[in-house]
Design an enzyme around this catalytic site. Structure first.
Site, PDB file in Angstrom:
ATOM      1  N   CYS A  85       0.856  -1.191   0.000  1.00  0.00           N
ATOM      2  CA  CYS A  85       0.000   0.000   0.000  1.00  0.00           C
ATOM      3  C   CYS A  85       0.890   1.239   0.000  1.00  0.00           C
ATOM      4  CB  CYS A  85      -0.893  -0.021   1.246  1.00  0.00           C
ATOM      5  SG  CYS A  85      -2.033   1.368   1.358  1.00  0.00           S
ATOM      6  N   GLU A 127      -9.276  -1.448  -1.106  1.00  0.00           N
ATOM      7  CA  GLU A 127      -9.711  -0.052  -0.971  1.00  0.00           C
ATOM      8  C   GLU A 127     -10.937   0.072  -0.068  1.00  0.00           C
ATOM      9  OE1 GLU A 127      -7.434   1.791  -1.761  1.00  0.00           O
ATOM     10  OE2 GLU A 127      -6.420   0.536  -3.226  1.00  0.00           O
ATOM     11  N   HIS A 130      -9.917   0.165   3.455  1.00  0.00           N
ATOM     12  CA  HIS A 130      -9.482   1.510   3.877  1.00  0.00           C
ATOM     13  C   HIS A 130     -10.665   2.315   4.406  1.00  0.00           C
ATOM     14  CE1 HIS A 130      -5.253   2.305   3.058  1.00  0.00           C
ATOM     15  NE2 HIS A 130      -5.334   1.606   1.922  1.00  0.00           N
TER      16      HIS A 130
END
Length: 136
Positions: A85, A127, A130
Site C-alpha cells: 500500500c 480499498e 481503507h
C-alpha cells in the site's frame, strides 16, 4: 489536484463517512493522484489523500472506476495473499475473495452493481477496507 499520500495510522484507522454529491472534488483529486502514482499504484481510497469520505478509485487497466459508498454484497473463493500500500512500508498478509459483487454510486451518484474477479476484486477489497479503517 494531486494530493500527498497520508501515512498517519490514526487517521487511516478511522471509518470514513458517506460521500455525497457535495464531495465531487474527492473523485477528481483521487483521479489526479492515482495518475501521478500509476507506476506503483492500482487503486486508492479517499482517506489515503486526506478525505474521510467513502470514495475509492480502482484501475481496471485502460479505465479507472470511481465508486462512492461501495458495499460488497457477495463474496466467494477465499484465499490468502500479500499486499502492499502506498500508505505503508512493505507488504502484509491478508485474506481476500476471488469473486465479489459490489453495489456503489458512480460519479453522478447513480446506483450501480458490478461483479469483479481475480486481481480487480482484490484491489476493490483492499480499498473498501481503507474505508472501514482496516489497514492490512
Amino acid at each position: 489536484m494531486v494530493k500527498p499520500i497520508v501515512r498517519d495510522m490514526f487517521f487511516l484507522g478511522q471509518k470514513s463517512e458517506a460521500a455525497t454529491a457535495a464531495d465531487a472534488q474527492v473523485a477528481i483529486d483521487l483521479k489526479d493522484t492515482l495518475e501521478a502514482h500509476r507506476a506503483g499504484c492500482v487503486g486508492m481510497a479517499a482517506n489515503m489523500i486526506g478525505y474521510k469520505k467513502r470514495t475509492i478509485i480502482v484501475s481496471m487497466g485502460m479505465v479507472d472506476i470511481v465508486m462512492n459508498n461501495p458495499v460488497i454484497i457477495s463474496k466467494a473463493g477465499e484465499y490468502e495473499t500479500e499486499e502492499g500500500c502506498l500508505s505503508l512500508e512493505g507488504t502484509r498478509k491478508t485474506t481476500r475473495y476471488k469473486d465479489i459483487e459490489v453495489e456503489y454510486e458512480d460519479t453522478s451518484f447513480k446506483k450501480q452493481k458490478q461483479k469483479f474477479t481475480g486481481f480487480p476484486a482484490q484491489i476493490v477489497q483492499h480499498e473498501i477496507d481503507h474505508l472501514e479503517g482496516i489497514i492490512i
